[in-house]
Design an enzyme around this catalytic site. Structure first.
Site, PDB file in Angstrom:
ATOM      1  N   ASP A 151      -6.346   1.762  -3.378  1.00  0.00           N
ATOM      2  CA  ASP A 151      -7.866   1.335  -2.466  1.00  0.00           C
ATOM      3  C   ASP A 151      -8.331   3.088  -1.182  1.00  0.00           C
ATOM      4  O   ASP A 151      -8.518   2.681  -0.940  1.00  0.00           O
ATOM      5  CB  ASP A 151      -7.779   0.720  -1.581  1.00  0.00           C
ATOM      6  CG  ASP A 151      -6.346   0.492  -0.593  1.00  0.00           C
ATOM      7  OD1 ASP A 151      -5.929   1.050  -0.132  1.00  0.00           O
ATOM      8  OD2 ASP A 151      -5.657  -0.384  -0.054  1.00  0.00           O
ATOM      9  N   ARG A 176       0.319   5.535  17.893  1.00  0.00           N
ATOM     10  CA  ARG A 176      -0.209   6.844  16.664  1.00  0.00           C
ATOM     11  C   ARG A 176      -1.175   7.957  18.116  1.00  0.00           C
ATOM     12  O   ARG A 176      -1.839   7.364  18.912  1.00  0.00           O
ATOM     13  CB  ARG A 176      -1.241   6.301  16.115  1.00  0.00           C
ATOM     14  CG  ARG A 176      -0.331   5.609  15.248  1.00  0.00           C
ATOM     15  CD  ARG A 176      -1.199   5.813  13.745  1.00  0.00           C
ATOM     16  NE  ARG A 176      -0.584   4.595  13.048  1.00  0.00           N
ATOM     17  CZ  ARG A 176       0.760   4.662  12.241  1.00  0.00           C
ATOM     18  NH1 ARG A 176       1.568   5.594  12.110  1.00  0.00           N
ATOM     19  NH2 ARG A 176       1.302   3.941  11.245  1.00  0.00           N
ATOM     20  N   SER A 232       0.491  -1.110  -0.157  1.00  0.00           N
ATOM     21  CA  SER A 232      -0.342  -0.013   0.115  1.00  0.00           C
ATOM     22  C   SER A 232       0.492   1.295   0.058  1.00  0.00           C
ATOM     23  O   SER A 232       1.528   1.567  -0.861  1.00  0.00           O
ATOM     24  CB  SER A 232      -0.740   0.049   1.375  1.00  0.00           C
ATOM     25  OG  SER A 232      -2.098   0.803   0.970  1.00  0.00           O
ATOM     26  N   ARG A 278      -3.672   5.107  20.080  1.00  0.00           N
ATOM     27  CA  ARG A 278      -3.734   3.651  20.338  1.00  0.00           C
ATOM     28  C   ARG A 278      -2.642   2.815  19.143  1.00  0.00           C
ATOM     29  O   ARG A 278      -2.370   3.516  18.218  1.00  0.00           O
ATOM     30  CB  ARG A 278      -4.791   3.504  18.804  1.00  0.00           C
ATOM     31  CG  ARG A 278      -4.569   4.253  17.622  1.00  0.00           C
ATOM     32  CD  ARG A 278      -5.782   4.195  16.779  1.00  0.00           C
ATOM     33  NE  ARG A 278      -5.292   2.507  16.116  1.00  0.00           N
ATOM     34  CZ  ARG A 278      -4.465   2.392  14.818  1.00  0.00           C
ATOM     35  NH1 ARG A 278      -3.925   3.201  14.009  1.00  0.00           N
ATOM     36  NH2 ARG A 278      -4.565   1.085  14.642  1.00  0.00           N
ATOM     37  N   ASP A 336      -3.417   6.148  -3.243  1.00  0.00           N
ATOM     38  CA  ASP A 336      -1.467   5.935  -2.636  1.00  0.00           C
ATOM     39  C   ASP A 336      -1.600   4.430  -3.062  1.00  0.00           C
ATOM     40  O   ASP A 336      -1.888   4.294  -4.561  1.00  0.00           O
ATOM     41  CB  ASP A 336      -2.677   4.577  -0.845  1.00  0.00           C
ATOM     42  CG  ASP A 336      -3.320   4.081  -0.920  1.00  0.00           C
ATOM     43  OD1 ASP A 336      -3.606   3.932  -2.065  1.00  0.00           O
ATOM     44  OD2 ASP A 336      -3.165   3.364  -0.211  1.00  0.00           O
ATOM     45  N   GLY A 370      -0.893  -0.591  13.392  1.00  0.00           N
ATOM     46  CA  GLY A 370      -1.524  -2.159  13.579  1.00  0.00           C
ATOM     47  C   GLY A 370      -0.716  -3.155  12.292  1.00  0.00           C
ATOM     48  O   GLY A 370      -0.090  -3.963  12.154  1.00  0.00           O
TER      49      GLY A 370
HETATM   50  C1  16G Z   1      -4.166  -0.455   7.258  1.00  0.00           C
HETATM   51  C2  16G Z   1      -5.749  -0.713   7.144  1.00  0.00           C
HETATM   52  C3  16G Z   1      -5.953   0.948   6.910  1.00  0.00           C
HETATM   53  C4  16G Z   1      -5.564   1.627   7.982  1.00  0.00           C
HETATM   54  C5  16G Z   1      -4.216   1.678   8.983  1.00  0.00           C
HETATM   55  C6  16G Z   1      -3.945   1.994  10.120  1.00  0.00           C
HETATM   56  C7  16G Z   1      -6.744  -2.263   5.440  1.00  0.00           C
HETATM   57  C8  16G Z   1      -6.616  -2.797   4.009  1.00  0.00           C
HETATM   58  N1  16G Z   1      -6.084  -1.123   5.668  1.00  0.00           N
HETATM   59  O1  16G Z   1      -3.390  -0.306   5.933  1.00  0.00           O
HETATM   60  O2  16G Z   1      -7.189   0.775   6.845  1.00  0.00           O
HETATM   61  O3  16G Z   1      -5.972   3.053   7.842  1.00  0.00           O
HETATM   62  O4  16G Z   1      -3.550  -0.272   8.618  1.00  0.00           O
HETATM   63  O5  16G Z   1      -2.795   1.869  10.308  1.00  0.00           O
HETATM   64  O6  16G Z   1      -7.589  -2.673   6.913  1.00  0.00           O
HETATM   65  P1  16G Z   1      -2.207   1.923  11.677  1.00  0.00           P
HETATM   66  O7  16G Z   1      -2.920   0.700  12.816  1.00  0.00           O
HETATM   67  O8  16G Z   1      -0.540   1.918  11.815  1.00  0.00           O
HETATM   68  O9  16G Z   1      -2.199   2.897  12.129  1.00  0.00           O
HETATM   69 ZN    ZN Z   2      -3.552   1.058  -0.024  1.00  0.00          ZN
END
Ligand code: 16G
Ligand code: ZN
Length: 528
Positions: free
Chosen positions: A281, A505, A64, A496, A277, A499
């Site tokens: 998506d 963050r 991504s 939080r 991006d 992920g």
């Molecule tokens: C992933 C998620 C996106 C979310 C991002 C948060 C999918 C397909 N993609 O890229 O939606 O905004 O994680 O990232 O679910 P973070 O947990 O590092 O803040």
């Molecule tokens: Zn993406």
């Protein structure tokens, strides 16, 4: 398939000394760590397909918006949704198996656990974004699929949402809920047919699209010849040959995080700009006003635009008792939530990550879900679609609105957030409303906000509740955050664990930019 064949194939992809986790968006990390993971994800995809009686499962290789040295892999379930969460743990366990024998053993354990029938032929399709590391990872995947006798097909470089679309098409072919032709051409035809009808006798100037030098560039160019001439699309940052340019100084994440134009874009006042991006998506819009001030039109602004437009069409079609809801995350700007609620629409907040939003959106006849970062789509429930397509209009005005509404359901990629589909959706709505970007922006004024990230020893020590808006652990930290928030006007802040990265963050918003920045810094300081 023979035990020897699987163990031998696995032997070509030894596991590095590393612990892996199927996270929010699958596995994602430095590409050189991924070959064994991708191989094992291939085995998981085979099992998933067998478990689903031979329905087609998708495997997308992409990282991504992450930088060029990264890559990732994720599974797509039969209806084009993200992999069911309960299976993520099996992916994690397979990825962490310490030997080829252990891989085989766990694979057969899963076969037994799910009572998998030997005679089902598994089917898997796959695609990748434009990264330098992708072809080798595709090979690892293919080796796994071949080792366990999967009927597979590769689609080359595609956007993530295109692969989701094709998976759904393949699994619905020949049924009364067929989703479309399972090809890229079918995808372009479906979107463009709906778009061209919605734009009949309408035009809307031009939009410049920054493609983050990712797969969205070539795919947007492929889509263009199918579109009528109602808008002029200028494609920029579409160099996919120079690998180092991917997501660099461009793209939706750059624009959203920095809240500024990509350096390559010199914006004309009140002209429309959008950024995708790396796997197309996500999309955000922006413009500069007459005083050259930058304004971001993010996922929240797209959600409110789409929800109000669809609400108007439903109403004008004469369809009643139709529920529309907007699903957001903690990152949604407080002003957007207030605006939606003022329109009489319900809002729901879920944890970050498409699967959570998608799931919550299913509760409505029409569920509009967007993350502020521009990732989102609109879902129509099967019964809502049935009502829309069987509704008998009682006047020419109702008939027109109903035709628009039907085309909107075709224009939107309902499997997952899709930057190309969302681009066309926004263009249609702005053309119908005859809105310039400043008019769209004027629906509500974003509260100034700030996103920071903090390196911490162990992000897993941070546990949240209330859709990630409050911390339960480390103990006592939330009280300190609340005390800080109380000192600012219209303020909100949350912490939080990411992920996708090994960081935590910090988000803060407040009445003024100075306050939002200061609050973010002070909350961040609590994490030291
Ligand atoms: C992933 C998620 C996106 C979310 C991002 C948060 C999918 C397909 N993609 O890229 O939606 O905004 O994680 O990232 O679910 P973070 O947990 O590092 O803040
Ligand atoms: Zn993406």
């Amino acid at each position: 398939m023979s035990q020897e064949a699987i163990i031998a194939a696995s032997g070509a992809y030894p596991k590095p000394a590393q612990t892996f986790q199927y996270g929010t968006a699958g596995f994602r990390m430095k590409a050189e760590l991924l070959p064994s993971v991708v191989f094992r994800v291939g085995l998981l995809a085979a099992l998933r397909s067998k478990f689903k009686n031979g329905q087609v499962i998708g495997v997308m290789i992409t990282a991504s918006h992450n930088p060029p040295p990264d890559n990732g892999v994720k599974l797509i379930d039969p209806m084009g949704e993200m992999l069911e969460s309960s299976w993520e743990a099996y992916g994690t366990a397979l990825a962490n198996a310490e030997s080829d024998e252990a891989v085989y053993e766990y694979y057969t354990q899963l076969e037994q656990k799910f009572n998998i029938k030997k005679d089902v032929v598994p089917q898997v399709i796959y695609g990748s974004d434009t990264r330098e590391s992708s072809p080798a990872l595709v090979q690892a995947l293919k080796d796994a699929l071949d080792a366990v006798g999967v009927k597979s097909q590769g689609f080359g470089a595609v956007t993530t949402p295109q692969l989701h679309y094709i998976v759904r098409c393949l699994n619905t072919q020949g049924t009364d809920h067929a989703y479309g032709e399972p090809t890229l051409e079918g995808y372009y035809k479906k979107l463009s047919t709906a778009f061209n009808q919605l734009m009949t006798n309408r035009s809307n100037g031009s939009v410049t699209v920054d493609c983050a030098n990712g797969v969205g560039g070539p795919k947007l160019r492929e889509l263009q010849p199918y579109l009528n001439n109602s808008i002029e699309i200028t494609v920029t940052n579409d160099d996919t040959e120079t690998f180092s340019k991917l997501n660099s100084q461009s793209g939706a994440d750059y624009v959203k995080t920095n809240q500024r134009l990509p350096p390559s874009v010199s914006a004309q006042p009140l002209a429309r700009y959008a950024s995708l991006d790396g796997d197309a998506d996500r999309i955000v819009y922006y413009y500069v006003d007459k005083n050259s001030i930058f304004h971001l039109l993010d996922g929240d602004k797209i959600a409110t635009l789409a929800a109000s437009f669809i609400g108007d069409l439903v109403h004008s079609s004469g369809i009643t008792d139709f529920s529309i809801g907007v699903v957001q995350t903690a990152y949604a700007n407080g002003s957007s939530t207030a605006y939606i609620e003022k329109q009489g629409l319900p809002t729901v907040c879920t944890p970050t990550g498409v699967k959570h939003l998608h799931h919550a959106a299913l509760a409505y006849d029409c569920g509009v879900y967007f993350e502020a970062n521009g990732h989102g789509t609109v879902l129509f429930s099967p019964s809502a679609l049935q009502r829309i397509f069987s509704h008998a209009p009682e006047s020419p005005a109702q008939d027109t609105a109903l035709t628009h509404l039907k085309n909107i359901t075709e224009l939107i990629n309902q499997t997952v957030g899709d930057a190309l589909s969302d681009l066309l959706l926004v263009e249609v709505i702005l053309a119908h409303k005859r809105w310039t970007p400043d008019l769209w922006d004027a629906c509500y004024t974003d509260l100034p906000n700030r996103l920071e990230k903090a390196e911490v020893e162990d992000r897993n020590a941070y546990k949240t509740t209330d859709a990630e808006r409050k911390l339960t652990h480390p103990a006592g930290l939330q009280d300190k955050i609340d005390a800080l928030v109380g000192k600012y006007d219209q303020a909100r802040s949350f912490v939080r664990p990411s992920g996708t990265e090994n960081v935590v963050r910090v988000y803060a918003e407040a009445a003024t930019k100075v306050q939002a920045d200061e609050l973010a810094q002070k909350v961040k300081a609590l994490l030291k």
